[in-house]
Design a protein around this motif. Structure first.
Motif: not given
Length: 448
Positions: A125-126, A375-377, A118-119, A161-162
């Motif tokens: 998508a952005l 962002i991913l790592q 989803a991330l 949250i994240s």
């Protein structure tokens, strides 16, 4: 929409038949270990499978039938794609090519956990879509102007949250007004070249001042600058993340936009975009119905230049005013390692009167930005960013200069985390300031 790709006949291997990592390229690696000390993730963790030669071994085992496990995919995901190993390799191993082939296989053949999936879907998508980024930009700028962004950061709520969303919030630059460019900018004095300018996606919305400075510098040096309105993402983020079909769609659109223009060069001021565009032929390799023939790709590629390459080739004509400041120059990985462009930016900076240029310790090591890697790592990126920021600060420089938006955001955020914020700027902004006679102290104060 992207044209569907024929993935070939399914096999029992981890990888499908569509453009798997080349066995010949894998065999070029003699496992000598010269890459180890240059690899950021190996330096961080000391894990063989998180080194270039270790990942090449995993590619080989997958080709031979080893299952593509979560652990194996994790080692490929953990690579920054910085290409420092390509520079260091005495055998000329094309690790960059192998990595992109492998990541495309992982994206097609590995089922990621739902949250990670989803991330990634949200990111892609952005970020490649300027209009969507523009809407996000409005919200972020409002949050910054009202102080909401700072309050959220201090509360630690987003982190709870994240961590990935917190990483995105952490590196976001302070936003000023947008600086739209006209479609045609005339040269100052006699025309020396006619160029097209890639404005990019993240660059156009989060660093519009860099594009404006780039256009002014090119015009001051005698270039007529064409800025196509219809342009969008070049596909770099998607290509470097293994999203092959998506990247091909962006690449075709970029070629269709710029190909009809009668220009000498297509100027790029973002290192990641430049490296991707110079390697479009690899993006379409193995795609027999690619839709862009080899001659078109070769002709297009021949015109792609980094800003510093064009300015160095033309030579200075416009007067540079004194710009009394100490600058540290950071080699963005996709400019230094991937494109081999190192001397030109330094020559341009040394050509500014009164500017003092400092070199950074361990300059070849990535800052941890690497497209969307931070962002991913976020944990690994944070460690690399902190080390890079310390090395920058140790130079005593008042201003950090580089040629990639991700690096600007990453190093600035890392320096803030250390409690020692430093001003950051793109090479184009420094040159523009020197050409316009901007006071160096004012320039730095506005960027700290």
């Amino acid at each position: 929409m992207s044209r569907p790709v024929d993935l070939g006949t399914p096999t029992t291997r981890s990888f499908d038949d569509h453009n798997p990592p080349s066995q010949d390229l894998i065999d070029d690696c003699v496992h000598c270990g010269f890459c180890l000390t240059t690899c950021p993730t190996y330096v961080l963790w000391g894990e063989e499978m998180d080194s270039p030669r270790g990942r090449i071994h995993l590619m080989k085992t997958a080709l031979e039938g080893e299952s593509l496990t979560d652990e194996m995919a994790g080692h490929f995901d953990a690579c920054l794609g910085c290409m420092a190993c390509v520079t260091a390799c005495p055998s000329g191993v094309q690790y960059d090519r192998l990595l992109e082939q492998t990541r495309a296989q992982v994206e097609r053949n590995h089922e990621r956990p739902r949250a990670e999936k989803a991330l990634r879907a949200a990111i892609f998508a952005l970020f490649p879509y300027p209009r969507r980024l523009r809407a996000a930009r409005l919200g972020l700028r409002l949050a910054q102007r009202t102080g909401l962004d700072g309050r959220l950061r201090r509360s630690g709520l987003v982190e709870r949250i994240s961590p990935q969303l917190a990483a995105m919030q952490k590196v976001a630059p302070t936003l000023g007004p947008r600086e739209p460019l006209p479609e045609l900018i005339p040269p100052h004095g006699e025309r020396r070249a006619r160029v097209a300018l890639l404005t990019g996606c993240v660059q156009s919305e989060f660093f519009p001042q860099v594009n404006a400075a780039t256009a002014r510098v090119l015009a001051a040096e005698g270039c007529e600058v064409v800025v196509p309105r219809a342009q969008g993402c070049c596909g770099a983020l998607s290509s470097h993340s293994g999203r092959e079909q998506e990247a091909q769609g962006f690449a075709r659109a970029t070629i269709d936009t710029f190909e009809p223009l009668d220009v000498d060069y297509l100027v790029v001021n973002s290192a990641g975009c430049g490296s991707a565009m110079k390697e479009y032929e690899h993006l379409f390799a193995g795609d027999a119905a690619g839709g862009v023939d080899e001659q078109r790709l070769a002709t297009f590629r021949a015109k792609v230049r980094d800003l510093s390459e064009v300015l160095a080739e033309l030579g200075p004509r416009a007067e540079r005013h004194p710009f009394e400041i100490t600058v540290a120059y950071h080699d963005a990985c996709h400019l230094g390692h991937a494109q081999g462009v190192r001397d030109q930016p330094r020559e341009l900076l040394r050509g500014v009167p009164a500017l003092r240029l400092k070199e950074i310790r361990d300059a070849a090591v990535c800052c941890g930005s690497a497209g969307v890697y931070n962002i991913l790592q976020p944990e690994a990126a944070s460690q690399l960013g902190e080390q890079k920021a310390r090395n920058v600060l140790d130079t005593g420089a008042e201003l950090l200069v580089t040629a990639n938006p991700g690096c600007l955001m990453q190093i600035a955020a890392s320096a803030r985390d250390l409690g020692r914020p430093i001003a950051v700027a793109h090479t184009a902004e420094v040159l523009d300031a020197a050409l316009r006679g901007v006071d160096a102290r004012t320039f730095v104060a506005e960027r700290t």
